[in-house]
Design an enzyme around this catalytic site. Structure first.
Site, PDB file in Angstrom:
ATOM      1  N   CYS A  98       0.840  -1.201   0.000  1.00 48.16           N
ATOM      2  CA  CYS A  98       0.000   0.000   0.000  1.00 48.16           C
ATOM      3  C   CYS A  98       0.879   1.256   0.000  1.00 48.16           C
ATOM      4  O   CYS A  98       1.507   1.546  -1.010  1.00 48.16           O
ATOM      5  CB  CYS A  98      -0.995  -0.024   1.149  1.00 48.16           C
ATOM      6  SG  CYS A  98      -2.366   1.142   0.892  1.00 48.16           S
ATOM      7  N   HIS A 111      -3.963  -4.946   0.001  1.00 49.71           N
ATOM      8  CA  HIS A 111      -3.571  -5.484   1.307  1.00 49.71           C
ATOM      9  C   HIS A 111      -3.799  -6.991   1.312  1.00 49.71           C
ATOM     10  O   HIS A 111      -4.927  -7.452   1.528  1.00 49.71           O
ATOM     11  CB  HIS A 111      -4.402  -4.838   2.415  1.00 49.71           C
ATOM     12  CG  HIS A 111      -4.003  -3.440   2.733  1.00 49.71           C
ATOM     13  ND1 HIS A 111      -3.166  -3.114   3.786  1.00 49.71           N
ATOM     14  CD2 HIS A 111      -4.324  -2.269   2.129  1.00 49.71           C
ATOM     15  CE1 HIS A 111      -3.001  -1.808   3.821  1.00 49.71           C
ATOM     16  NE2 HIS A 111      -3.687  -1.267   2.821  1.00 49.71           N
ATOM     17  N   GLU A 130      -3.135  -8.978   3.547  1.00 49.11           N
ATOM     18  CA  GLU A 130      -3.487  -9.388   4.906  1.00 49.11           C
ATOM     19  C   GLU A 130      -4.937  -9.100   5.275  1.00 49.11           C
ATOM     20  O   GLU A 130      -5.447  -9.590   6.285  1.00 49.11           O
ATOM     21  CB  GLU A 130      -2.558  -8.699   5.914  1.00 49.11           C
ATOM     22  CG  GLU A 130      -2.812  -7.208   6.121  1.00 49.11           C
ATOM     23  CD  GLU A 130      -2.240  -6.312   5.041  1.00 49.11           C
ATOM     24  OE1 GLU A 130      -2.252  -5.077   5.235  1.00 49.11           O
ATOM     25  OE2 GLU A 130      -1.775  -6.818   4.010  1.00 49.11           O
TER      26      GLU A 130
END
Length: 634
Positions: free
Chosen positions: A516, A611, A613
């Site tokens: 990011c 992202h 995650e």
């Protein structure tokens, strides 16, 4: 029964009805002001399974996490529970006399048009400039109760018990000449038998807008359940609370839901997050300050925005009451979020705050109306005008008709977070024992990244950007992490430092992954143009082409890297000077149709705009493992 006033100025009184209990707990005991959460007494583990302290935490304690906040000295209070009695709920409702309460007009710090303008400014100037995905900026209301006394306070509590269903806690807390009375729908955090639970709630359905028939009501409610704004609003706060869980629960956990939270005038959608921990009560409280549903995300940036847009101390709004003791021979904590709550002093001065989550596509007028409905429940209890709040057309709906629609939300989410990670074996032999440093750019997504990577078998060290020393970096892979901010802002010290880290790591030919903000900084250092998106991608899941493979991933970005349409000549390593054409510095690119660079690879450097995650990234865990293994091979 009679609930007498506290016997001295140093004594406190609390009445608490918790969702799972058929009784009201009455606590009494001495109340002391303390300075820090560490001063909350640790529970005595003597096998008595009892509550020991009740602690009223002001919002300003968020400074203990190093976050910005107004601080007007609102006290942190700790009551040692000396007396405890349980009362049947129906008996409490029956025995507290009904009284007429005279309350003056409500005066807001912001009129409706002013509040809508403030919402628009937050969306435009904060979300629209990369400071975060969502923020909660409340309205503050004030009024006056004539002849305020203990009986009036008990009557408000009684009205809430009788008229507000679905509350996590309904409570009255009296100490130092002030009452805190409310019926909050939302858990802050619990700790029981070494298991932590959080309960992100978001999305608001206003029952007063429900059509009159069952069929119309079902269709109307389904539109709410399927509304993308409401869905993404909840996913964003789930992500934010997963960040906190990743800090607190190193041993894994799972996301459960979604479900509907039914209250007297509203419905919300919710998940429950569970995980295991060995942390102390005080540590669990500190690292969970405060929920994204009442601050925003990332939380550190949200606290800066709150301080900027709110004129003063939040006092106890959005903070917590923390009930601490022992259960099953282990530390116990139960704490609600202090919303739908009024604070009243002995002279009858009443104050409350109410707000909602502001996201990229929030409508200011709709958000303003939401504050009115949210405040109506507790204010109706104050005035004694709870009314029937009866919606039989909703009661007639078969819950099964909604469950399938709610469950469908999970199909495109990361299954990693929907299962107990402690039972997963995701180890990759090549990553076993490898050292990975994550440079934290002020976003606890770094802790979610670390949690996943540890499951791959690597060791992870998360270092704040202020503390990272590039010349001492001996990691096998370094991750330039996510965070809020404008990557082109050369006046931002964090951005300047992270750009310097990227340059030096690439100059040293270190294995580097940017995520990011980190991706944008790496791309900018490679010569790509950074551009503000016309519409922010905060909390947006979408399908992308990831170097020839279709993947579904989640984005939280306001800025994006693109190919410069008028690039300057670049001198290559062999001395030749060329004009780059869609591949500056030889980087392989994964791009959207509009030219936004979703991922890049060049040698020992990789960048991901999304992202991996996030719970929004269905394919994120596989991508992250693939990228790390690929970097190790370079």
């Amino acid at each position: 029964m009679k609930f007498e006033l506290a016997k001295s100025e140093d004594e406190g009184l609390a009445l608490i009805k918790r969702a799972e209990d058929p009784y009201v707990l009455e606590f009494r005991g001495p109340v002391h002001e303390i300075d820090q959460l560490d001063q909350i007494p640790s529970p005595t583990l003597d096998g008595h399974n009892q509550f020991q302290t009740l602690n009223l935490v002001p919002f300003r304690q968020v400074a203990e996490r190093g976050f910005e906040t107004h601080d007007e000295g609102t006290p942190l209070l700790s009551m040692r529970i000396a007396e405890q009695v349980s009362h049947d709920v129906n008996a409490v409702i029956r025995d507290i006399p009904v009284r007429t309460i005279e309350m003056g007009p409500i005066e807001y710090d912001l009129e409706e048009a002013e509040y809508e303008a403030r919402i628009a400014a937050v969306i435009r100037d904060e979300i629209g400039r990369g400071e975060g995905a969502n923020f909660v900026i409340p309205r503050r209301g004030r009024s006056q109760i004539d002849g305020m006394d203990h009986a009036q306070a008990l009557n408000i509590f009684r009205n809430l018990l009788e008229g507000e269903k679905g509350a996590y806690w309904t409570f009255l807390f009296y100490a130092q000449g002030r009452y805190l009375i409310g019926a909050t729908p939302e858990r802050h955090i619990t700790l029981e038998n070494n298991q932590v639970s959080m309960n992100p709630i978001s999305g608001t359905y206003r029952k007063n807008e429900t059509p009159p028939t069952k069929e119309e009501a079902l269709a109307h409610l389904l539109r709410f359940v399927q509304d993308e704004k409401e869905i993404h609003e909840l996913f964003m706060v789930v992500d934010e609370e997963l960040k906190q869980m990743a800090r607190i629960c190193s041993e894994g956990g799972a996301v459960i839901g979604p479900m509907l939270k039914d209250m007297s005038r509203l419905m919300h959608t919710e998940y429950v997050l569970k995980g295991r921990t060995s942390r102390s009560v005080q540590e669990v409280l500190r690292d969970s300050m405060f929920a994204a549903t009442v601050t925003g995300s990332p939380i550190e940036s949200a606290c800066r925005v709150i301080r900027k847009y709110e004129p003063g101390d939040r006092r106890y709004y959005a903070s917590t009451l923390a009930l601490v003791g022992e259960q099953h021979g282990k530390p116990y904590l139960d704490s609600p979020i202090l919303i739908r709550t009024v604070e009243i002093d002995d002279q009858g001065a009443l104050e409350f705050r109410v707000g909602g989550s502001l996201v990229r596509d929030s409508d200011p007028h709709s958000e303003m109306l939401e504050t009115c409905v949210k405040s109506s429940g507790v204010l109706s209890a104050v005035s004694g005008n709870m009314g029937e709040a009866d919606y039989p057309q909703l009661d007639a709906i078969d819950p099964a008709e909604l469950e399938a629609t709610l469950e469908a939300r999970n199909a495109d989410l990361s299954q990693f977070w929907l299962q107990d990670q402690g039972e997963m074996d995701l180890r990759a032999e090549a990553l076993r024992g490898k050292k990975i440093i994550i440079i934290d750019g002020e976003d606890d997504f770094s802790h979610m990244l670390g949690h996943i990577i540890c499951r791959f078998g690597a060791t992870v060290d998360i270092v704040r950007h202020e503390d990272y020393k590039v010349l001492e970096d001996d990691a096998d892979i370094t991750i330039l992490g996510p965070g809020p901010g404008d990557p082109t802002n050369t006046g931002d010290r964090k951005i300047v430092k992270m750009a310097r880290f990227a340059r030096r790591l690439m100059d040293r030919d270190k294995k580097l992954l940017g995520i990011c903000l980190g991706h944008q900084i790496i791309a900018q250092e490679m010569g790509f143009r950074i551009q503000q998106r016309e519409t922010p991608q905060q909390g947006v899941p979408k399908d992308i082409d990831f170097f020839g493979a279709p993947k579904r991933v989640g984005f939280y970005n306001t800025f994006t890297a693109k190919i410069d349409p008028n690039p300057a000549p670049v001198t290559l390593s062999d001395g030749d000077s060329v004009i780059p054409n869609q591949n500056p510095y030889g980087a392989a690119l994964a791009m959207d149709e509009d030219g936004s660079i979703n991922a890049l690879k060049r040698g020992r450097t990789c960048g991901l705009q999304f992202h991996p995650e996030s719970i929004l990234s269905k394919d994120g865990v596989d991508i992250l493992r693939e990228v790390l293994l690929d970097l190790l091979d370079q």
